[in-house]
Every structure is written in C-alpha cells, then in structure tokens.
Design a protein around this motif. Sequence first.
Motif: not given
Length: 407
Positions: A109-123, A191-200
């Motif tokens: 709902s807030d287009l244009g306010s995005g940014r690149h987020i680093m991904l960290t796989p987790t299980i 403290d970084q802009d990151s996201a934990y995501v699934s390994l697949p």
Amino acid sequence: MKYKCFHGALSAKLAWKDLKSEPILSLCLVLGIVAVLAPLIVIAGLRSGVLTSVRQTLLEDPHAREIVNISNRSFTDQTLKELSNRKDVEFLAPRTRTLAASLFMEKQSDLGSGRHIMLTPTIKGDPLLKDIRPFIENNQDIILSSSAANHLHVQKGDEITAYLNRVLNGEKQQVKFSLKIVGIAAPSITDQDSAYVSLPLAVGIENYQDGIKNWPSQLQALPLPAQPIYSGFRLYTHNINELPALDTYLRQSGIDILSKAGEVEGLLSLDQRLSLLFICVASLGGIGLCISLGAGLWANTERKRKSLALLRFNGFSAFDLILFPLVQSVILALSGAIIALGAAYGAGQLINMLFSSVLPQNHALFLLNGWIIWGALGLTVFGGVIVSLLSGNRAAKIQPWEGVTAL
C-alpha cells in the motif's frame, strides 16, 4: 610411645571447656582467622561474579557462538552435513551467494518506498530466531529485521511485494511475488536491513538470477535441488568454550571465516589469569592464617604445659594430648570460616548494590557460589588440622613427671 588408654571424648570435652574458659583469647584467634579469610572470600566472589557475568553476556548473545565463512566457496550438501554433525556444532544453515542474496521489497500500500533487503536463509532451530513465534512455515513466510521493517513501514502480519530481476541472454527479466511477514527480529539480532527466509526460497532466487531455472508460478513449488551446492554457511557452537577450537579447525581447513574466537579466547585467558592471581593471593593469605592459628595453638600449649602434664600423670596418653589442640583448631577454624563467610556475604551484597546501576539486569559483580563456601570451610579446617599437629606433637612430648612438679 605407648598408648595405654584412649580418652578421646574426655580430651575433646576438656579442649572445648578450655576455649570457653578463655573467651577473649578464643575470640582473638577467631577474629584473626576472619581478618585473613574474609578478604579472600570477597576476592573469590568478585572473580566468580565478573567471570559469570561476562560468560552470561556472551551466552545470551548467539553471535558470540557464531562462525560465518567470508568468501564464497562451493560446499556440497554432504560436506555441510558432515560439518553440522560435529559434536561441537549446535546449528548450521547453508548460505547462498552474497550477490544473489537480496530482493527489492516494498509495502503493497506504499509503492515507491521500497529498498533492497539482504536475505539470510534459515531453518528451524536457528539460535538467532529461537524466541520468534510462529517460525517460517513455507516459502512465502519471512522474518524481517527491525531496521528493515521500520524502513518499509510494515509490521508482523503484513504482506509485502518482492521484485526479482535478472539479465538473461541480454534481456532484462523481472518477476514479482508476495511475501508474508511472520515475525520481526529485534535489533540485538541484526541492525541491518535483512530478512530471514526459507532455504528453498533463497536457493530458488540464486538459481533464477544465475539463469539456471525459471521462476515457478507458485512459491510453494520451489524444491531444493537433488544435489545442492551452497556458497557458504552460518553455524553456532553449543557453548563459547568450543568456539576457539572449531575456529582453528576451519581456518586450518582453508576456509576463511569470521567469528568472535578472539574475544572468547580473551575471556578464557582472563579466567586463567584471575585463577592464577587468586591462587597466589589465597596461598599467601592461607600461609598467614596457618601461621596465626598455629602460633596461637602453640602458645596455648606452652601456657597449659603443666595442666597437660597433670593429664598425662592421670593416665591420659600422648594421643589424647595431640587431640587437645586438634579439637580446638577445628572449633576455631570452623567458627572463623563461618563468620568470615557471613562478613564476605554482607560485603558482597553491598558491592552488588553499589554497582547495580552499571550492571545489566540479573547480573552480579559479587557471586558467592557453593564452590567458594565449601572451599572456604574445607580448606580452613584442613589448614587448622595441619598446624594443630605441630602443637599436638609438642603436647605429646610432655612427660607425666612434669605434672608431679606442678603439684
């Protein structure tokens, strides 16, 4: 030396009555023990409290047990499984290539306010995310860092749009898909802009950007390859003591890693140095305590020489007279140790109260544990018994005829 009859109980009773008959002298001997022992217990409590506090701080921070490889390499799934099966490894999560581990995200709902987020796989079982419920259940779920959530103006339960780009055969391609935020990681985790995501999901993004596979129509259709190759890993040891050895092993294996092994080794070295310092101080204090108590018992034996001779004259054996200073030393040592523990505990509580404002919550600068209590009691009594044997030997040499001259 001939032992005709053993009057142990009577000798112990007379030793106790002798101490009671001279309360001022007995109190002076006890206070002498307290004066030496109480500062040693305070030093031991401070050492225990400082080390326990530092250890607790490190244990509460999973990053202290973390090892991450720096440069991208090719690790087979079998290699990482063998590494994760080591006894000193609690958790291991594969990591994808750094340049392929980011997504452009924005609030729907807030287009244009995005940014690149680093991904960290987790299980499941990730020590960094152990307090976050619910955990990632499928490829659409992600856990955002607090920093990323603030920048994207999203919160737990929101959905965000992710954009994945690649250049294949000179053609720019982009796919768009939705992700659901199931948790927000505290700033203490990262403290970084990151996201934990699934390994697949992380592997699927890497394969898409490398042009190995196309993006599926559904995120749930992102299976792991049969024989995946990972660029790195993120692992955690069971405790901080295992970190330096594992760090050394991985470096000797030619893997560039990043860890806090240096800080942990510093803590272990501090532990050893403080232990050595305490042993030196305690040894000097213990020698002084033994000399003080031994001198008091020896002087008491000399003052009571005629009385002890009368006991020999009345049938007491040399062993009975040895028991006389032995019993007195045990009583004096126990009394002094108990009072010293009480005094040290009071001083320790005062120290903790004075430093409570600068210490983390539930941390103490002075810690009186069972080892210190039983060590103080046991070593004081043991030292008292040893020095009493000198006075006992002196008493055992008193001859019965010396009692005749005292009549």
